[in-house]
Enzyme design. Structure first.
Site, mmCIF file in Angstrom:
data_model
loop_
_atom_site.group_PDB
_atom_site.id
_atom_site.type_symbol
_atom_site.label_atom_id
_atom_site.label_comp_id
_atom_site.label_asym_id
_atom_site.label_seq_id
_atom_site.Cartn_x
_atom_site.Cartn_y
_atom_site.Cartn_z
ATOM 1 N N HIS A 175 0.813 -1.216 0.000
ATOM 2 C CA HIS A 175 0.000 0.000 0.000
ATOM 3 C C HIS A 175 0.847 1.268 0.000
ATOM 4 O O HIS A 175 0.359 2.344 -0.311
ATOM 5 C CB HIS A 175 -0.980 0.009 1.177
ATOM 6 C CG HIS A 175 -0.378 0.255 2.515
ATOM 7 N ND1 HIS A 175 0.013 -0.746 3.350
ATOM 8 C CD2 HIS A 175 -0.092 1.401 3.152
ATOM 9 C CE1 HIS A 175 0.499 -0.225 4.462
ATOM 10 N NE2 HIS A 175 0.450 1.084 4.365
ATOM 11 N N ASP A 185 0.086 -7.659 1.394
ATOM 12 C CA ASP A 185 0.484 -6.259 1.504
ATOM 13 C C ASP A 185 1.997 -6.088 1.583
ATOM 14 O O ASP A 185 2.522 -5.379 2.446
ATOM 15 C CB ASP A 185 -0.169 -5.600 2.713
ATOM 16 C CG ASP A 185 -0.114 -4.069 2.626
ATOM 17 O OD1 ASP A 185 0.220 -3.549 1.545
ATOM 18 O OD2 ASP A 185 -0.379 -3.405 3.637
ATOM 19 N N SER A 208 4.723 2.362 7.988
ATOM 20 C CA SER A 208 4.376 1.252 7.104
ATOM 21 C C SER A 208 5.600 0.725 6.384
ATOM 22 O O SER A 208 6.351 1.486 5.781
ATOM 23 C CB SER A 208 3.361 1.675 6.043
ATOM 24 O OG SER A 208 2.093 1.831 6.597
#
Length: 293
Positions: free
Chosen positions: A136, A166, A242
């Site tokens: 993402h 992901d 992230s």
């Protein structure tokens, strides 16, 4: 899936704005924690999307021209696995040597387009600049670059992705002599173990936070896919984390930060962060590398 987005009360409508899918969701009962994605800090030139690391659920990446994406996230709790040994942070423990060992292997991943910019974290997989991050973080169209811990920034290209888990591989150009991370195994992780989270929360590159492994085998349902076997940690994780590393006291990566939980109107860490476990990461990386060869 680690950038954080906020989830206000709304109706049942679904819309698209600025290339991002915005889903209006029903209000969450006060007894529950509302899932959300972390909203990025404001950039004076454009709205910045920051990829972060935890969820309830919040994928720590959001932004684009709208600055945020709303998503429904529900965390399914499972009993924490019993641990035979627990490594906790003793009083007076010196974390600096661990940080010094790991930090050169953590990078910042930037994606820039004409109208927006996003940023997340990543870890070095090879001396010539193969980088692992969350899918993402790099799924938006734009020019990708990697900034090393030294401050050097180089062009990069996304070479393989796995949206289901992901994760994504990014190849930086013109690099050599980098220090790859070392991965632990899932059976080496126990509830109560001390861990450090590395990344660029709120765009503050080179940030390190500490905590413990709070639980094992958490599941996160994003609606489109379901992440399972996640590590839960109370190490502070925010937008920008992230794709960053969650490491043990030996400096081994036990997980890749992916989402956080937020409560009420808060968009920051509330001590509920989630990471993709090392065994899952290494399996997916092997599969992605096979695609690139």
């Amino acid at each position: 899936m680690t950038d954080l987005m906020t989830r206000p009360a709304h109706d049942d409508r679904t819309a698209t704005s600025g290339g991002e899918r915005v889903v209006d969701l029903p209000p969450v009962p006060p007894t529950h924690i509302a899932p959300e994605m972390v909203q990025p800090p404001r950039d004076p030139r454009w709205k910045r999307r920051v990829a972060g690391g935890a969820a309830i659920l919040v994928l720590i990446a959001g932004g684009g021209s709208t600055g945020a994406v709303l998503a429904d996230r529900y965390l399914e709790s499972r009993p924490a696995a019993a641990a035979a040994t627990v490594t906790t942070l003793a009083e007076g423990s010196d974390l600096a040597p661990i940080v010094a060992k790991v930090q050169p292997s953590v990078v910042t991943v930037l994606v820039d387009s004409a109208r927006s910019s996003s940023l997340g974290s990543g870890v070095v997989l090879s001396a010539d600049g193969l980088i692992l991050t969350n899918n993402h973080v790099v799924e938006a169209d734009g020019t990708v670059s990697i900034r090393l811990s030294t401050g050097q920034t180089v062009p990069a290209q996304v070479v393989a992705t796995d949206a289901t888990h992901d994760l994504a591989l990014v190849q930086a150009t013109g690099l050599s002599g980098l220090t790859p991370v070392t991965f632990a195994t899932d059976d080496s992780v126990a509830v109560g173990d001390t861990v450090l989270a590395f990344g660029a929360p709120l765009g503050l590159e080179g940030t390190v936070t500490s905590g413990i492994v709070s639980a094992l085998d958490r599941s996160l349902d994003t609606g489109d896919e379901k992440l399972t076997g996640l590590l839960q940690t109370d190490a502070a994780i925010n937008q920008g984390n992230s794709g960053g590393a969650l490491v043990d006291m030996s400096g081994r990566v036990v997980g890749i930060n992916v989402a956080i939980a937020t409560a009420g109107d808060s968009t920051g860490s509330v001590g509920l962060g989630f990471a993709i476990p090392a065994d899952t990461v290494t399996q997916v990386v092997s599969q992605l590398q096979a695609q690139v060869r």
